[in-house]
Write an enzyme that holds these catalytic residues in place. Structure first.
Site, PDB file in Angstrom:
ATOM      1  N   ARG A  91       0.861  -1.188   0.000  1.00 24.23           N
ATOM      2  CA  ARG A  91       0.000   0.000   0.000  1.00 24.23           C
ATOM      3  C   ARG A  91       0.891   1.230   0.000  1.00 24.23           C
ATOM      4  O   ARG A  91       2.114   1.117   0.091  1.00 24.23           O
ATOM      5  CB  ARG A  91      -1.042  -0.003   1.140  1.00 24.23           C
ATOM      6  N   GLY A  92       0.261   2.417  -0.105  1.00 21.76           N
ATOM      7  CA  GLY A  92       1.051   3.645  -0.253  1.00 21.76           C
ATOM      8  C   GLY A  92       1.146   3.930  -1.746  1.00 21.76           C
ATOM      9  O   GLY A  92       1.471   3.029  -2.537  1.00 21.76           O
ATOM     10  N   ALA A  93       0.880   5.192  -2.111  1.00 24.83           N
ATOM     11  CA  ALA A  93       0.700   5.527  -3.529  1.00 24.83           C
ATOM     12  C   ALA A  93       1.878   5.119  -4.433  1.00 24.83           C
ATOM     13  O   ALA A  93       1.680   4.393  -5.421  1.00 24.83           O
ATOM     14  CB  ALA A  93       0.381   7.015  -3.653  1.00 24.83           C
ATOM     15  N   ARG A 109      -7.867  -0.296  -6.522  1.00 24.01           N
ATOM     16  CA  ARG A 109      -8.033   0.817  -5.577  1.00 24.01           C
ATOM     17  C   ARG A 109      -8.206   2.111  -6.391  1.00 24.01           C
ATOM     18  O   ARG A 109      -7.450   2.351  -7.331  1.00 24.01           O
ATOM     19  CB  ARG A 109      -6.817   0.931  -4.626  1.00 24.01           C
ATOM     20  N   GLN A 139      -1.734   2.194   9.908  1.00 23.58           N
ATOM     21  CA  GLN A 139      -0.470   2.301   9.168  1.00 23.58           C
ATOM     22  C   GLN A 139       0.585   3.040   9.995  1.00 23.58           C
ATOM     23  O   GLN A 139       1.780   2.833   9.807  1.00 23.58           O
ATOM     24  CB  GLN A 139      -0.690   3.050   7.847  1.00 23.58           C
ATOM     25  N   ASP A 193      -1.834  10.896  -1.883  1.00 27.91           N
ATOM     26  CA  ASP A 193      -2.275   9.898  -2.861  1.00 27.91           C
ATOM     27  C   ASP A 193      -2.633  10.526  -4.194  1.00 27.91           C
ATOM     28  O   ASP A 193      -2.629   9.869  -5.228  1.00 27.91           O
ATOM     29  CB  ASP A 193      -3.476   9.120  -2.316  1.00 27.91           C
ATOM     30  N   ASN A 247      -5.269  12.410   0.837  1.00 31.66           N
ATOM     31  CA  ASN A 247      -4.348  11.548   1.587  1.00 31.66           C
ATOM     32  C   ASN A 247      -5.149  10.784   2.631  1.00 31.66           C
ATOM     33  O   ASN A 247      -6.379  10.949   2.745  1.00 31.66           O
ATOM     34  CB  ASN A 247      -3.228  12.384   2.225  1.00 31.66           C
TER      35      ASN A 247
END
Ligand code: MRU
Length: 351
Positions: free
Chosen positions: A52-54, A95, A200, A241, A251
């Site tokens: 995960r995480g852009a 996503r 997170q 994001d 975000n």
């Protein structure tokens, strides 16, 4: 650069014809790896937050197309493109909010244009994905060097969610600034929010900062205002994001609250993000905020922590307006308000 070297956490890595991801569902209890052998594995990994995480999901998506291309048995360009399109659609559907996912898929597809053999296209896809992974680290390091001049020796930085090495191939965006400040000899502390409901902050940010021996304290999300009011925080730095050309920042849910409280306490609020996170084509109403499962809110692990029939809202992201953002840190420099002007300028200087 993508090889797993000694003590550095590589979130995304290509190894022996498959994509190896740190399995972030298992952190902080266990540092283990999830191996993707097909593009369907990649879609599963993104959808279920293995990764995960852009920036990390962008590079992962690119390697999803590498896997699709390697597995394709197509003998001609037309049927190869059909296989690729199928993989593109599945990965794209995982996503909706982080633009890096679409950006990465489109960048790979762009490389397949005007090539006249399946072999050449397969080579081009692999080359581009490897380039993107390597670039991600270099970009984060440049962003870190740009941003670290905002930080003074002895500062404490609040961050939200995880915008670190675990959200990128390595090094991180917001936490890249922290790493660069530390690297230049400054004594820096971090305050990480838990980041309910997926945690997170507590699971990932604390894990990676402790791994790199960077001083970190964990606070509940509910303690943000109090901690700021006590004068303990000199800066807030978060990732993004998606950033619109107006300067609106999408975000992790809760970012907006931090920005409002930072303004109230006169604490600079910085967003650190690569240019691949900017969306110059859409406006606020076009962007889908991902709604995640109600069980993330109603349960901790398997244990119910609310009446089971309660109605739940679980948006995964929020939007912070440009008026609350002090600076946006990119690999091409620090952007100042008004962002509609500075964003336009940074992109026009690229061409
Ligand atoms: O739902 P997640 O964990 O993918 O959300 C991640 C974030 O919101 C990060 O802050 C953002 O992607 C920036 S990462 C450098």
């Amino acid at each position: 650069m993508l090889e797993n070297s000694s003590n550095i956490l590589f979130t995304v890595r290509w190894e022996k014809n498959s994509l190896v991801l740190i399995d972030q569902r298992k952190l902080p209890a266990k540092l283990s790896y999830f191996r993707c052998k097909t593009y369907q594995d990649v879609a599963f990994a993104i959808r279920n937050l293995v990764v995960r995480g852009a920036p990390a999901i962008g590079v992962t998506a690119a390697f999803g197309l590498v896997l699709a291309s390697k597995k394709s048995k197509a003998k001609n360009i037309t049927s190869f493109q059909k296989d690729l399109k199928k993989a593109y659609s599945l990965i794209r559907s995982t996503r909706p909010t982080a633009i890096n996912l679409q950006w990465a898929l489109d960048r790979i597809i762009e490389k397949t244009r005007n090539l006249d053999s399946v072999v050449k296209v397969k080579q081009a896809i692999f080359r581009e994905a490897m380039k993107m992974a390597e670039e991600d680290i270099l970009i984060n390091k440049s962003m870190g060097l740009e941003g670290e001049i905002l930080i003074s020796d002895g500062d404490t930085i609040m961050t939200h969610c995880n915008a670190g090495s675990l959200a990128t191939v390595a090094y991180g965006t917001a936490l890249g600034v922290v790493r660069a400040a530390k690297g230049s000899g400054k004594n820096i502390s971090v305050v990480a929010t838990e980041t309910r409901p997926v945690m997170q902050g507590s699971r990932l940010t604390v894990f990676e900062l402790k791994h790199d021996q960077i001083d970190v304290s964990l606070i509940p999300d509910t303690a943000v205002g109090y901690t700021m009011s006590k004068g303990k925080i000199q800066h807030v730095i978060v990732g993004a994001d998606r950033i619109l050309k107006s300067g609106h920042v999408f975000n992790k849910i809760g970012t907006y609250q931090l920005a409002v409280l930072a303004k109230r306490h006169k604490i600079p609020f910085y967003v650190a993000a690569p240019l691949s996170t900017f969306d110059l084509n859409n406006t606020l109403k076009d962007i889908i905020i991902e709604e995640r499962s109600e069980n993330e809110v109603k349960k901790i692990g398997k244990k119910l922590i609310a009446p089971k029939d309660v109605r739940v809202m679980n948006p995964a992201f929020d939007v912070t307006p440009p008026s609350l953002i002090t600076r946006i840190i990119t690999e091409k420099g620090i952007l100042e308000p008004p962002y509609s002007k500075s964003i336009k300028k940074v992109f026009s200087n690229l061409f």
